[in-house]
Design an enzyme around this catalytic site. Structure first.
Site, PDB file in Angstrom:
ATOM      1  N   THR A  37     -45.455 -12.059  21.239  1.00 33.56           N
ATOM      2  CA  THR A  37     -46.779 -11.810  20.651  1.00 33.56           C
ATOM      3  C   THR A  37     -47.601 -10.926  21.586  1.00 33.56           C
ATOM      4  OG1 THR A  37     -47.488 -13.886  21.653  1.00 33.56           O
ATOM      5  CG2 THR A  37     -46.960 -13.963  19.302  1.00 33.56           C
ATOM      6  N   GLY A  40     -51.132 -10.750  25.826  1.00 35.19           N
ATOM      7  CA  GLY A  40     -50.923 -11.012  27.245  1.00 35.19           C
ATOM      8  C   GLY A  40     -51.219 -12.437  27.668  1.00 35.19           C
ATOM      9  N   GLY A 181     -55.472 -26.547  44.560  1.00 35.74           N
ATOM     10  CA  GLY A 181     -56.315 -25.346  44.459  1.00 35.74           C
ATOM     11  C   GLY A 181     -57.589 -25.628  43.682  1.00 35.74           C
ATOM     12  N   GLU A 188     -61.159 -25.819  35.729  1.00 32.15           N
ATOM     13  CA  GLU A 188     -61.218 -25.828  34.258  1.00 32.15           C
ATOM     14  C   GLU A 188     -60.171 -26.802  33.684  1.00 32.15           C
ATOM     15  OE1 GLU A 188     -61.040 -21.901  32.549  1.00 32.15           O
ATOM     16  OE2 GLU A 188     -62.984 -21.308  33.376  1.00 32.15           O
ATOM     17  N   ILE A 272     -53.065 -21.980  42.804  1.00 32.76           N
ATOM     18  CA  ILE A 272     -53.551 -21.416  44.085  1.00 32.76           C
ATOM     19  C   ILE A 272     -53.744 -19.907  43.999  1.00 32.76           C
ATOM     20  CG2 ILE A 272     -52.563 -23.286  45.483  1.00 32.76           C
ATOM     21  CD1 ILE A 272     -50.334 -21.149  46.222  1.00 32.76           C
ATOM     22  N   HIS A 445     -88.661 -18.980  22.522  1.00 27.46           N
ATOM     23  CA  HIS A 445     -88.874 -20.395  22.828  1.00 27.46           C
ATOM     24  C   HIS A 445     -88.497 -21.233  21.611  1.00 27.46           C
ATOM     25  CE1 HIS A 445     -90.718 -24.021  24.400  1.00 27.46           C
ATOM     26  NE2 HIS A 445     -91.268 -24.202  23.216  1.00 27.46           N
TER      27      HIS A 445
END
Ligand code: FAD
Ligand code: NAD
EC number: 1.8.1.4
Length: 466
Positions: A37, A40, A181, A188, A272, A445
């Protein structure tokens, strides 16, 4: 032999954006991608699947933690992990097909297979059925991306010892996940699994998390993630890890030396860093030599060999999808004979934890190292009415401006929707805005964006709402 104006090797954010721009400019273009696919790392195993799991796990945690109940929404949530993975995979598939559609729209030919430089202006392609073909091009763009950096003594098997791709596709929630790491991927994906119920321990070699991030912001992020239950072992190196069918035993040592300690986990994520990917690319056939870290050098996207260009993760600069996209546009514009430039000083970066972290420009540490006189304006989200009413008031906006000219030099946000908010300051940096410019612009606001304005006011000491 088929002949093109431009042949691009790699179909990630660097390659596919280069291909689309080339098609738009009327160049005859082919993009070679070896994966099944397009899209990337970013679309298949990076930005997009990680954000799908971050979104779903955030909602799950809001439901199980009582956060929704506190808003008057009561339920008894249960985790359906296969469904969570299925919806992630379906979104990824829709996105990668979207690139195929864009290729057709912009007359980009997708050549399926692995490309190899075969002399100047020539690329050979090995196809999945064992056949091969040869392409000719005036210009060749290398956009082959990156891969996870391995750690000596810790062999990835993607069963117990995972890279980010493995950690995006686990079939069960780990009881104890050890993340090696404390960078973007670790925090995440560590957040995803912690929200879904894992105990998470992050082991980091340095004595801080997220090297390169503004130190005050990094400290605030670490404090917040610790409060959420993520454990940190800083200044610690992993000496080895051995996997069994049930789990992993790690040996750790203080980075400064000292007694070895054992740590048990049922899964380990190695995060890492990433390194450029150029395997099988035939660099030797054209005389390009990567640097010590495997990076391909570039001068305004040109390699040392005329007619061969490099963009994205495979070359220097931050390994980010939008940086690859920017380079793709500039590189193709240059190939087409137009003027183009990437402003590396205004590339934002975001960590999609809760709260999010978003930054653009210089950090306080960089300004100090440069000996530059600057002013700081800060505004906490506790004083932002929208953040407060939504019970998401952790964090701040910090604006750094030149002491003499007031030009904005760097902005660091930790707080709700920081990734969306930073866009305003990217525009400000590109237009060389002053803090006063932002302070005098009307913001809607009640929105979190008012904190951006208040922080700019604070540079001159007149933040009105804190
Ligand atoms: P890649 O996306 O790696 O694409 C290169 C492509 O080239 C690959 O598809 C590969 O198969 C192909 N290829 C390689 N060699 C050949 C060859 N010889 N022939 C044919 N094809 C070849 N960045 C962000 O900006 N935001 C995020 O939120 C974010 N999240 C991420 C989360 C994770 C878990 C990971 C791993 C990365 C994340 N990134 C994020 C980084 C981002 O994915 C990369 O910076 C980006 O994909 C780089 O784009 P690229 O085109 O240079 O390379
Ligand atoms: P990173 O460079 O962000 O973090 C790696 C961390 O590992 C650093 O804190 C480093 O000090 C630490 N480390 C290095 N060697 C170690 C060792 N032997 N033991 C313990 N700790 C060690 O790398 P990453 O998190 O793997 O991410 C790779 C790339 O992917 C990043 O450059 C980032 O740009 C990109 N990415 C971006 C996003 C985003 O934009 N939201 C998300 C994920 C990945």
């Amino acid at each position: 032999m088929s002949s093109y104006d431009v042949v691009i090797i790699g179909g990630g954010p660097g390659g596919y954006n280069a291909a689309i721009r080339a098609g738009q400019l009327g160049l005859k273009v082919a993009c070679i991608e070896g994966r099944e696919t397009l899209g990337g790392t970013c679309l298949n195993v990076g930005c997009m699947p990680s954000k799908a799991l971050l979104h779903a796990s955030e909602l799950y945690e809001a439901a199980v933690s009582g956060e929704l109940a506190s808003l008057g929404i009561e339920m008894q949530p249960t985790l359906n992990l296969p469904q969570m993975m299925k919806q992630k995979d379906a979104s990824v598939s829709a996105l990668t097909k979207g690139i195929e559609f864009l290729f057709r729209k912009h007359k980009v030919e997708w050549i399926k297979g692995w490309g190899r430089l075969n002399g100047q202006g020539r690329v050979s392609v090995s196809h999945a059925d064992g056949s091969s073909s040869e392409l000719q091009a005036k210009d060749i763009v290398i956009a082959t991306g990156s891969e996870p950096t391995p750690l000596a003594g810790v062999s990835l098997d993607n069963r117990r010892i995972l890279d980010s791709t493995g950690a995006l596709a686990l079939a069960e929630v780990p009881k104890h996940l050890v993340v090696i790491g404390a960078g973007v991927i670790g925090l995440e994906l560590g957040s995803v699994w912690r929200r879904l119920g894992s105990e998470v321990t992050v082991v980091e070699y340095l004595d801080r998390i997220c090297p390169g991030l503004d130190t005050e912001t990094a400290k605030t992020l670490q404090r917040t993630l610790s409060k959420q239950g993520m454990a940190f072992k800083l200044g610690t190196k992993v000496m080895g890890a051995s996997a069994t069918a049930q789990g992993v035993e790690l040996s750790l040592e203080p980075a400064a030396g000292g007694a070895v300690e054992q740590l048990q986990a049922d899964y380990v994520l190695v995060a890492i860093g990433r390194r450029p990917y150029t395997e099988g690319l035939g660099l030797e056939n054209v005389g390009i030599t990567p640097d010590k870290r495997g990076m391909l050098d570039n001068q305004q996207h040109r390699s040392a060999v005329p007619g061969i260009w490099v963009i994205g993760d495979v070359t220097s600069g931050p390994m980010l999808a939008h940086k690859a996209e920017d380079e793709a546009i500039a590189c193709i514009e240059r190939i087409a004979g137009h003027a183009a430039e990437v402003n590396y000083g205004a590339i934002p970066s975001v960590i999609y934890t809760k709260p999010e972290v978003a930054t653009v420009g210089l950090t306080e540490e960089q300004l100090k190292a440069d000996g530059r006189a600057y002013k700081v304006g800060k505004f906490p989200f506790t004083a932002n009415s929208r953040a407060k009413i939504n019970h998401e008031a952790e964090g701040f906006v910090k604006v750094l401006a030149d002491e003499r000219t007031d030009q904005i030099l760097g902005v660091h946000i930790i707080g709700p929707s920081a990734g969306e908010l930073i866009g305003e300051y990217c525009v400000a940096l590109e237009f060389s805005a002053s803090a006063e410019d932002i302070a005098l612009i009307c913001h809607p606001h009640p929105t979190r964006s008012e904190a951006l304005r208040q922080a700019a006011m604070s540079v001159h000491g007149w933040a009105m709402q804190a």
